[in-house]
Design an enzyme around this catalytic site. Structure first.
Site, PDB file in Angstrom:
ATOM      1  CD  GLU A   6      -2.684   1.382   2.416  1.00 11.66           C
ATOM      2  OE1 GLU A   6      -3.361   0.602   3.080  1.00 11.66           O
ATOM      3  OE2 GLU A   6      -2.975   2.558   2.770  1.00 11.66           O
ATOM      4  CG  HIS A  49      -0.522   5.519  -1.858  1.00  8.11           C
ATOM      5  ND1 HIS A  49      -0.994   5.457  -1.651  1.00  8.11           N
ATOM      6  CD2 HIS A  49      -1.037   5.779  -0.048  1.00  8.11           C
ATOM      7  CE1 HIS A  49      -1.911   4.164  -1.146  1.00  8.11           C
ATOM      8  NE2 HIS A  49      -1.949   4.778  -0.105  1.00  8.11           N
ATOM      9  CG  HIS A  73      -6.418   3.350  -0.351  1.00  7.52           C
ATOM     10  ND1 HIS A  73      -6.767   4.350  -0.319  1.00  7.52           N
ATOM     11  CD2 HIS A  73      -5.605   3.503   0.096  1.00  7.52           C
ATOM     12  CE1 HIS A  73      -5.836   4.998   0.403  1.00  7.52           C
ATOM     13  NE2 HIS A  73      -4.924   4.104   0.833  1.00  7.52           N
ATOM     14  CG  ASP A 105      -1.123   4.062   4.207  1.00  8.34           C
ATOM     15  OD1 ASP A 105      -1.461   4.760   3.113  1.00  8.34           O
ATOM     16  OD2 ASP A 105      -1.809   4.928   4.799  1.00  8.34           O
TER      17      ASP A 105
HETATM   18 MN    MN Z   1      -2.830   4.197   1.581  1.00  8.53          MN
END
Ligand code: MN
Length: 320
Positions: free
Chosen positions: A8, A10, A161, A282
């Protein structure tokens, strides 16, 4: 330090910065500047941070909501393709360190299916990430059957998400600190996943695989309660030939993104099975060092730690 794969993680694509900016409204300028720098870097800080955390490979995804917030559906199709081409170019510069989740224009499920297929077959991506509802449309609605059919045929996971709901739930009135990542996104994302279970999407497309972050957005903790309510009140049906826990266990996998805590990890493993839980950070919204320390030290036997840190992701994403 255990070797890790993270899914996850980005980035920002040049054409979609305006779609991202509302998500950081109200956050201090210095923090936004740091996020912008980290989201647009693919070489220096990102690779160094991965090395320090033992992340051998990161599956990159656009920082949402991207084209799902685009009012012009035709433009959403074009912008998504451009973002995916941009990501593929970045991956090709570091092919052993990165993978990709496609960014999809869910306004048009057929176009989204075609773009997913292009990203998987031609650009070598591992699946797709979808940022919650799209202008009030949820993924269980029949218009998306054409999309799920392709997901099942391609045999790639869809990472659901968190994103804002279409309208604010009255319970958050006057309590802005409960909104977004504190609690609102958990409610919205868990509800979205349960819609797929209760609407029969996983009955119709038994091979579809959904991935949830945050150790499953509370679902592992609640399996017994979902089953008990369906048994007591509604019974099984054409849409749900099995109890909810059957579909949640079969069709949903989880990541540890933003959840560095031993007790919910234990619950997720026990409730969902040891094959269904995968490490994630994340980045750059969560601290890679905190995630590293958690994955390296949380009480797990060595073999299970390896499965959660990288083995399950390698199998699900077909990484070699
Ligand atoms: Mn995220």
């Amino acid at each position: 330090m255990v070797r890790k794969i993270a899914l996850e993680e980005h980035f920002l694509a040049p054409g979609l910065v305006p779609h991202w900016e509302p998500t950081v409204a109200g956050i201090p300028d210095a923090v936004v500047a740091r996020l912008r720098r980290q989201l647009t870097d693919f070489d220096d800080e990102r690779l160094r941070t991965m090395d320090e955390a033992g992340v051998s490979r990161a599956i990159l995804s656009l920082a949402g909501p991207g084209v799902q917030a685009e009012p012009d559906a035709g433009r959403a199709v074009d912008l998504a393709a451009a973002a995916n081409d941009f990501l593929a170019a970045q991956i090709s510069r570091h092919p052993t360190r990165y993978g990709g989740f496609a960014h999809l224009p869910m306004q048009n499920p057929k176009a989204a299916a075609d773009e997913l297929e292009r990203c998987v077959r031609e650009l070598g991506m591992q699946g797709a990430m979808i940022d919650g509802q799209t202008h009030g449309q949820y993924l269980d609605e029949p218009r998306n059957d054409v999309f799920w059919e392709r997901v099942q045929a391609l045999d790639v996971p869809i990472y659901l998400h968190p994103a804002d709901p279409e309208a604010e739930y009255a319970g958050f009135r006057g309590q802005p600190k409960l909104k977004r990542a504190t609690w609102e996104w958990t409610v919205e994302t868990a509800t979205h996943a349960l819609r797929l279970v209760f609407a029969g999407t996983f009955e119709k497309f038994p091979g579809a695989k959904l991935v949830l972050g945050h150790l499953g957005e509370t679902l592992p903790y609640l399996l017994w309660r979902f089953d008990s309510r369906v048994s007591a009140l509604y019974g099984l049906s054409e849409q749900m030939k099995h109890l909810p826990s059957f579909y949640i266990r079969r069709n949903i996998a989880l990541t540890t993104s933003g959840m560095c805590s031993a007790e919910p990890l234990r619950c997720a493993i026990d409730a969902m099975g040891a094959d269904s839980v995968m490490f994630s950070v994340d980045y750059p919204f969560e601290d890679s060092e905190v995630a590293r320390e958690f994955m390296d030290t949380t009480p797990l036997d060595a073999a299970l730690r390896e499965r959660i840190a990288h083995g399950n992701a390698e199998r699900l994403l077909k990484l070699t």
